[in-house]
Design an enzyme around this catalytic site. Sequence first.
Site, PDB file in Angstrom:
ATOM      1  N   CYS A 220      27.313 -50.919  23.115  1.00 45.61           N
ATOM      2  CA  CYS A 220      27.467 -50.275  24.419  1.00 45.61           C
ATOM      3  C   CYS A 220      26.722 -51.000  25.523  1.00 45.61           C
ATOM      4  O   CYS A 220      26.846 -50.642  26.692  1.00 45.61           O
ATOM      5  CB  CYS A 220      27.004 -48.829  24.341  1.00 45.61           C
ATOM      6  SG  CYS A 220      27.965 -47.830  23.183  1.00 45.61           S
TER       7      CYS A 220
ATOM      8  N   HIS B  15      32.461 -43.731  30.262  1.00 42.56           N
ATOM      9  CA  HIS B  15      31.774 -44.757  29.470  1.00 42.56           C
ATOM     10  C   HIS B  15      32.779 -45.672  28.765  1.00 42.56           C
ATOM     11  O   HIS B  15      32.899 -45.659  27.539  1.00 42.56           O
ATOM     12  CB  HIS B  15      30.858 -44.074  28.457  1.00 42.56           C
ATOM     13  CG  HIS B  15      30.027 -44.999  27.626  1.00 42.56           C
ATOM     14  ND1 HIS B  15      29.622 -46.248  28.074  1.00 42.56           N
ATOM     15  CD2 HIS B  15      29.525 -44.857  26.364  1.00 42.56           C
ATOM     16  CE1 HIS B  15      28.902 -46.822  27.120  1.00 42.56           C
ATOM     17  NE2 HIS B  15      28.837 -46.012  26.084  1.00 42.56           N
TER      18      HIS B  15
END
Length: 394
Positions: free
Chosen positions: A92, A342
């Site tokens: 991420c 996200h």
Amino acid sequence: MSLKEQFGKDVLLTGWGHSRFGKLTEETLESLIVQVATEAIGNAGIEPGQIDEIFIGQFNSGMMPLAFPSSLALQVSPDLANVPSTRVENACASGSAAFQQGTKSLLAGTARTVLVIGAEKMTHAGADVVGAGLLGADYDMAGKPSTTGFTGLFAEVAKHYEKRYGPVSDVLGSIAAKNHRNGVDNPYAQLRKDLGVEFCQTVSDKNPMVADPLRRTDCSPVSDGAAAVVLSVSPSGGATAPVRLAGFGQANDFFPAERRDPTAFAATRASWQRAMAMAGVGLADLDFAEVHDCFTIAELLMYEAIGLTEPGQGATAVKEGWVFKDGKLPINVSGGLKAKGHPVGATGVSQHVIAAMQLTGTAGDMQLPAPRRAAVQNMGGVGIANYVSVLEAL
């Protein structure tokens, strides 16, 4: 000592681009990359042929069949033919990893102008594919079946926190409500609805428990999106004033969970301290921060890792209003990952773009009153790969 003093040259954010985040069924990975790259180049006031190198942050992890996107940015212009381009992956934190690689190329003198892109397409894939892909970023759960995915991993962090420091359910709900409220003002955000504190703190049919104690409102959504930034060693005459990178830091923690304190986020703290030390500033010198709130428990732990509060006291920053838009250190004015969305590889670059917009007074309804310095914190895995940047207005 600042980055410029240490290395003898500036690293400037001279242009940027940002797509909307959300379920973008009409877009492809290629179209998103081309969109934000074109916008960033134009915003920087340069021609495509002036780009010396390209870095693309993308996680993928099996969520897309195309696993080789490094040349997609060349679709912007024939003038990008033969420009070196590299995909960068660190879960991420892939976007910030690409940003730091671009920074290091400038500092090494192998490039004078670098294009950094973060992009991800996720919503087309089934929940099982996305879940398995994200779990590829965890040492203990990679390749194993799970009904709660990465939410379950952060739920375990929350349970450890509760066991050590006491209940967190209400404060997590308050963090979620804050970020949803901030997201209303962000035109790029996926979730633009003020849900209110009571809704976010309460388990209901519309806000079910996903993995105790994390409710749906405690979790960032699955998203598509992209962002891009041009990095240069000197101003390029762009549409806005450039933003200076004053310092950066990276730190990795041990991969097996048994080798980490689940509530300490020690490598996050280390990356933060390295970036602040390079910039020669302290927490009191910051006007705002964009941090990695993939889950609300992550944002709570960030308050403690960055030194805003002592360990176990993160709730104070919420109860005293420190992290709200009008507080002493606004956190995630963009809505954060929680509301903005996200799209994994895009997140780190998006955080830098949003911060640059704030520092140049171009953040629209999100705008804070005349901020001068900001921090960006991006994380891969459960506190594993950590990146921090300190940005300054010129």
